[in-house]
Design a protein around this motif. Structure first.
Motif, PDB file in Angstrom:
ATOM      1  N   ALA A  95      -3.168  45.356   5.259  1.00 24.83           N
ATOM      2  CA  ALA A  95      -1.817  45.040   4.546  1.00 24.83           C
ATOM      3  C   ALA A  95      -0.579  44.791   5.464  1.00 24.83           C
ATOM      4  O   ALA A  95       0.317  43.668   4.947  1.00 24.83           O
ATOM      5  CB  ALA A  95      -1.401  46.293   3.554  1.00 24.83           C
ATOM      6  N   LEU A  98      -0.947  41.119   6.028  1.00 19.62           N
ATOM      7  CA  LEU A  98      -0.845  40.179   4.907  1.00 19.62           C
ATOM      8  C   LEU A  98       0.670  40.361   4.394  1.00 19.62           C
ATOM      9  O   LEU A  98       1.162  39.651   3.811  1.00 19.62           O
ATOM     10  CB  LEU A  98      -1.792  40.674   4.040  1.00 19.62           C
ATOM     11  CG  LEU A  98      -3.205  40.474   4.226  1.00 19.62           C
ATOM     12  CD1 LEU A  98      -3.814  40.969   2.986  1.00 19.62           C
ATOM     13  CD2 LEU A  98      -3.458  39.083   4.270  1.00 19.62           C
ATOM     14  N   ALA A  99       1.542  40.992   4.876  1.00 22.18           N
ATOM     15  CA  ALA A  99       2.939  41.490   4.517  1.00 22.18           C
ATOM     16  C   ALA A  99       3.637  40.027   4.419  1.00 22.18           C
ATOM     17  O   ALA A  99       3.676  39.511   5.588  1.00 22.18           O
ATOM     18  CB  ALA A  99       3.458  42.473   5.473  1.00 22.18           C
ATOM     19  N   THR A 101       3.003  37.569   2.738  1.00 21.57           N
ATOM     20  CA  THR A 101       2.363  36.444   2.361  1.00 21.57           C
ATOM     21  C   THR A 101       1.926  36.479   0.723  1.00 21.57           C
ATOM     22  O   THR A 101       2.148  37.532   0.327  1.00 21.57           O
ATOM     23  CB  THR A 101       1.045  36.171   3.229  1.00 21.57           C
ATOM     24  OG1 THR A 101       0.187  37.174   2.715  1.00 21.57           O
ATOM     25  CG2 THR A 101       1.439  36.560   4.728  1.00 21.57           C
ATOM     26  N   LYS A 145       3.069  48.670  -0.380  1.00 20.40           N
ATOM     27  CA  LYS A 145       3.423  47.497   0.572  1.00 20.40           C
ATOM     28  C   LYS A 145       3.745  46.253  -0.188  1.00 20.40           C
ATOM     29  O   LYS A 145       3.633  45.829  -0.981  1.00 20.40           O
ATOM     30  CB  LYS A 145       1.951  47.049   1.503  1.00 20.40           C
ATOM     31  CG  LYS A 145       1.367  48.435   2.200  1.00 20.40           C
ATOM     32  CD  LYS A 145       2.246  48.538   3.525  1.00 20.40           C
ATOM     33  CE  LYS A 145       1.648  49.694   4.430  1.00 20.40           C
ATOM     34  NZ  LYS A 145       2.537  49.840   5.618  1.00 20.40           N
ATOM     35  N   ASP A 146       4.443  45.325   0.922  1.00 20.89           N
ATOM     36  CA  ASP A 146       4.949  43.993   0.632  1.00 20.89           C
ATOM     37  C   ASP A 146       3.681  43.015   0.649  1.00 20.89           C
ATOM     38  O   ASP A 146       3.815  42.256   1.512  1.00 20.89           O
ATOM     39  CB  ASP A 146       6.240  43.765   1.508  1.00 20.89           C
ATOM     40  CG  ASP A 146       6.643  42.224   1.119  1.00 20.89           C
ATOM     41  OD1 ASP A 146       6.445  41.815   0.178  1.00 20.89           O
ATOM     42  OD2 ASP A 146       7.044  41.593   1.894  1.00 20.89           O
ATOM     43  N   VAL A 147       2.852  43.307  -0.021  1.00 22.09           N
ATOM     44  CA  VAL A 147       1.722  42.422  -0.229  1.00 22.09           C
ATOM     45  C   VAL A 147       0.949  42.244  -1.687  1.00 22.09           C
ATOM     46  O   VAL A 147       1.449  43.253  -2.490  1.00 22.09           O
ATOM     47  CB  VAL A 147       0.569  43.042   0.484  1.00 22.09           C
ATOM     48  CG1 VAL A 147       0.340  44.417   0.182  1.00 22.09           C
ATOM     49  CG2 VAL A 147      -0.851  42.162   0.990  1.00 22.09           C
ATOM     50  N   LYS A 148       0.176  41.323  -1.913  1.00 22.84           N
ATOM     51  CA  LYS A 148      -0.139  40.958  -3.246  1.00 22.84           C
ATOM     52  C   LYS A 148      -1.557  42.031  -3.282  1.00 22.84           C
ATOM     53  O   LYS A 148      -2.865  41.588  -3.317  1.00 22.84           O
ATOM     54  CB  LYS A 148      -0.505  39.466  -3.409  1.00 22.84           C
ATOM     55  CG  LYS A 148      -1.253  39.285  -4.777  1.00 22.84           C
ATOM     56  CD  LYS A 148      -1.480  37.721  -4.970  1.00 22.84           C
ATOM     57  CE  LYS A 148      -1.935  37.471  -6.396  1.00 22.84           C
ATOM     58  NZ  LYS A 148      -2.079  36.135  -6.512  1.00 22.84           N
TER      59      LYS A 148
END
Length: 294
Positions: A95, A98-99, A101, A145-148
């Motif tokens: 995660a 990937l943050a 994105t 988290k800041d993730v998809k």
């Protein structure tokens, strides 16, 4: 699209790799052994050597791909704390890589303890937080988290020929004891899904699901008595009730789980993503001999 898959040579992972390759994706598969790497190479997937303890490899795989499917798990029933820690650390590493994105991050989760007295739904949040909880609380961690992030909640049995999971242990107990047992009155139920249907749902989630989605890989609900009766038919063994207090002695460690109700609905998942399970049912798989070699 290039997809980084952990657990790529495992039970669900190998079918997911097949599903992705069949639909034109490139696959970068994590492999911890030469045997696993060979299986991936034979499918024309690219290999990244490493395991769940190699956080740098996980970050590299996530960085080099356009999406991540995280299915690996230690499943160390003798040391669940180690499995929980590895799951939390690996999810956090991926995660963080990937943050910020838009890369989809589909990760395995479970259905246990989501609801009481009714089938769990996709709207039920995971009750598990923190390192000491099942799976290290990784579902809530990833979704924060800041993730998809997309949680793929798998049924307690993702079944099919070659499965060595929970049903295989129950079959092994029947062979060992000479009886196919169910716990108590046999009324508690498990959700179930065929492995090919689970793999297809992972692909659909990767393609369609927005951040924060909880997918339920659930095709049906089967009582533990129905499971025992199917095993009895497949192995030509008598079927009998096992007292709850004797379950672990009879079944081994799986006795801790077999009598639990782990049922769930997938209505929201089906409606949102057009997923329709088409594989054999659990009873059909058992009776047809899918677990005779267990």
């Amino acid at each position: 699209m290039r997809v980084f898959v952990t657990g790529a040579s495992g039970w669900i992972g190998s079918h997911t790799v097949d599903e992705l390759l069949a639909h034109g994706y490139e696959v970068l598969g994590l492999a911890r052994s030469e045997a696993a790497a060979g299986k991936l190479t034979a499918k024309n997937a690219t290999v990244l050597r490493g395991d769940l303890d190699d956080l740098d490899a996980l970050r590299r795989g996530a960085t080099e791909a356009d999406a991540v499917v995280h299915l690996a798990n230690k499943h160390d029933w003798a040391d669940p704390a180690a499995s929980n820690r590895a799951e939390r650390e690996s999810v956090e590493a991926i995660a963080d890589a990937l943050a910020g994105t838009a890369k989809p991050f589909v990760f395995a989760s479970g259905l246990a303890a989501l609801a009481q007295g009714r089938p769990a739904t996709e709207n039920d949040p995971s009750p598990f937080h923190g390192l000491d909880s099942p799976r290290g609380g990784a579902e809530n961690l990833a979704l924060s988290k800041d993730v998809k992030a997309i949680a793929a909640r798998f049924s307690p049995t993702t079944h099919g020929t070659g499965d060595h999971g929970f049903i295989a242990y129950i079959v092994a107990a029947a062979k060992r004891t000479g009886v196919s047992g169910y716990i108590g009155d046999g009324s508690t139920s498990w959700s179930a899904v065929h492995v090919t249907d689970a793999a297809r749902l992972i692909r659909l989630g990767l393609e369609q699901a927005p951040a924060g989605t909880r997918l339920h890989a659930v095709a049906e609900t089967v009582s533990n008595r129905e499971i025992a009766e199917a095993i009895g038919r497949a192995l030509d063994l008598p079927v009998t009730a096992i007292a709850p207090e004797d379950a672990e002695q009879h079944f081994g460690f799986i006795g801790r789980f077999f009598g639990l109700d782990m049922s769930a609905s997938s209505e929201i998942t089906r409606a949102a993503f057009g997923w329709r399970p088409t594989g054999p049912t659990l009873v059909e798989d058992i009776v047809s001999g899918a677990y005779k070699a267990a």
